[in-house]
Scaffold this active site. Sequence first.
Site, PDB file in Angstrom:
ATOM      1  N   ARG A 198      -0.964  -1.811  -6.770  1.00 52.12           N
ATOM      2  CA  ARG A 198      -1.138  -2.934  -5.838  1.00 52.12           C
ATOM      3  C   ARG A 198      -2.158  -3.918  -6.408  1.00 52.12           C
ATOM      4  O   ARG A 198      -1.969  -5.135  -6.328  1.00 52.12           O
ATOM      5  CB  ARG A 198      -1.585  -2.406  -4.479  1.00 52.12           C
ATOM      6  N   LYS A 251      -2.154  -2.735   7.885  1.00 55.03           N
ATOM      7  CA  LYS A 251      -3.311  -2.275   8.646  1.00 55.03           C
ATOM      8  C   LYS A 251      -3.452  -3.056   9.948  1.00 55.03           C
ATOM      9  O   LYS A 251      -3.218  -4.262   9.980  1.00 55.03           O
ATOM     10  CB  LYS A 251      -4.576  -2.429   7.809  1.00 55.03           C
ATOM     11  N   TYR A 273     -10.066 -10.753  -6.643  1.00 53.75           N
ATOM     12  CA  TYR A 273      -9.129 -10.843  -7.761  1.00 53.75           C
ATOM     13  C   TYR A 273      -9.427 -12.027  -8.677  1.00 53.75           C
ATOM     14  O   TYR A 273      -8.967 -12.065  -9.811  1.00 53.75           O
ATOM     15  CB  TYR A 273      -7.687 -10.889  -7.241  1.00 53.75           C
ATOM     16  N   HIS A 286      -2.625   3.210  -6.056  1.00 53.23           N
ATOM     17  CA  HIS A 286      -3.191   1.989  -5.480  1.00 53.23           C
ATOM     18  C   HIS A 286      -3.486   0.943  -6.554  1.00 53.23           C
ATOM     19  O   HIS A 286      -3.508  -0.264  -6.269  1.00 53.23           O
ATOM     20  CB  HIS A 286      -4.464   2.307  -4.700  1.00 53.23           C
ATOM     21  N   HIS A 288      -4.204  -9.210   3.650  1.00 51.81           N
ATOM     22  CA  HIS A 288      -5.645  -9.168   3.882  1.00 51.81           C
ATOM     23  C   HIS A 288      -6.006  -9.977   5.125  1.00 51.81           C
ATOM     24  O   HIS A 288      -5.545 -11.112   5.278  1.00 51.81           O
ATOM     25  CB  HIS A 288      -6.401  -9.744   2.678  1.00 51.81           C
ATOM     26  N   ARG A 325       0.861  -1.168   0.000  1.00 47.77           N
ATOM     27  CA  ARG A 325       0.000   0.000   0.000  1.00 47.77           C
ATOM     28  C   ARG A 325       0.907   1.230   0.000  1.00 47.77           C
ATOM     29  O   ARG A 325       2.050   1.178   0.450  1.00 47.77           O
ATOM     30  CB  ARG A 325      -0.898   0.015   1.238  1.00 47.77           C
TER      31      ARG A 325
END
Length: 305
Positions: free
Chosen positions: A247, A176, A279, A244, A270, A153
Amino acid sequence: MTGDRAEMLRAWHDHLTKDRRRSPHTVRAYGDAAARLLDYVQMRDWAAVGRVDAQATRGYLAARRSEGLGNVSAARELSAVKAFISFARTRAGLTDTAPPRLRGPRIKKGLPRPLTPDDAVNVADAVEQSAATVWIGLRDRAVLLLMYGAGLRIAEALSLKASNIPLADRLVVTGKGGKQRVVPILPVVRDAVSEYVTSCPWPLPANEPLFRGAKGGPLSQGMVQKAMAAARQWLGLPDTATPHALRHSFATHLLGAGADLRSLQELLGHASLASTQIYTKVDAATLLTSYRAAHPREKEVDENQ
């Protein structure tokens, strides 16, 4: 400053290889585009080429399009020609070295939002070429390659500390929620970061941010987005070609190459596999678009509608 065609192309080649450290493929493509432009405008000195304006450039592109050049190829040709004209203006000693203001052809991008592998690399090259200074160009290229080559990111790339240098073949990233993951670092990404570090004019203490702004402070996301927007315009890419999106491109291209969802989930950081499963839809959409563009029966149906 004057010179013949061969001397001008040789200087352009040396600039791309030695000053800009472009890949052999890019050097060849940009060199071919410069040769075609010189033949079209029939000019043999830097000042004359430096005066090539948007109207003349548009005429050159129209001539190339009449030869069957598609939108993607035309956008890349425009990027190369702009870079050569900017170089010519520098060699001629002109005050304004910016290339002609000319927007490239729009390239339709259906779902999803990722860039093609070529466009991802071209964007990284374009931010380097269009930067105000060499070190800033190398910095922006390194950031974008970290996003595309390692799936980071933008905040993750900018949170790297100078203590991470020199990069190894693996990097521990904090994403995150403070979740850590290990991502592989390709040689081309490692080299790009190393070139930035070597050229950066600011001290890089180990506990401080690796990527610096023009005045020495931490590099902001806005500046990366601005550089990407300029490269997007150079290449004629759609507004969806954001930092972004690199990514997204990383994930889509890995999945298309056979990566499994669990591995992709780990590489992207994730928390849920559901976030990664999008995806599969992306890859299926790309496959369907390619099928419809290539299958004879699909073409026949389209022509009869």
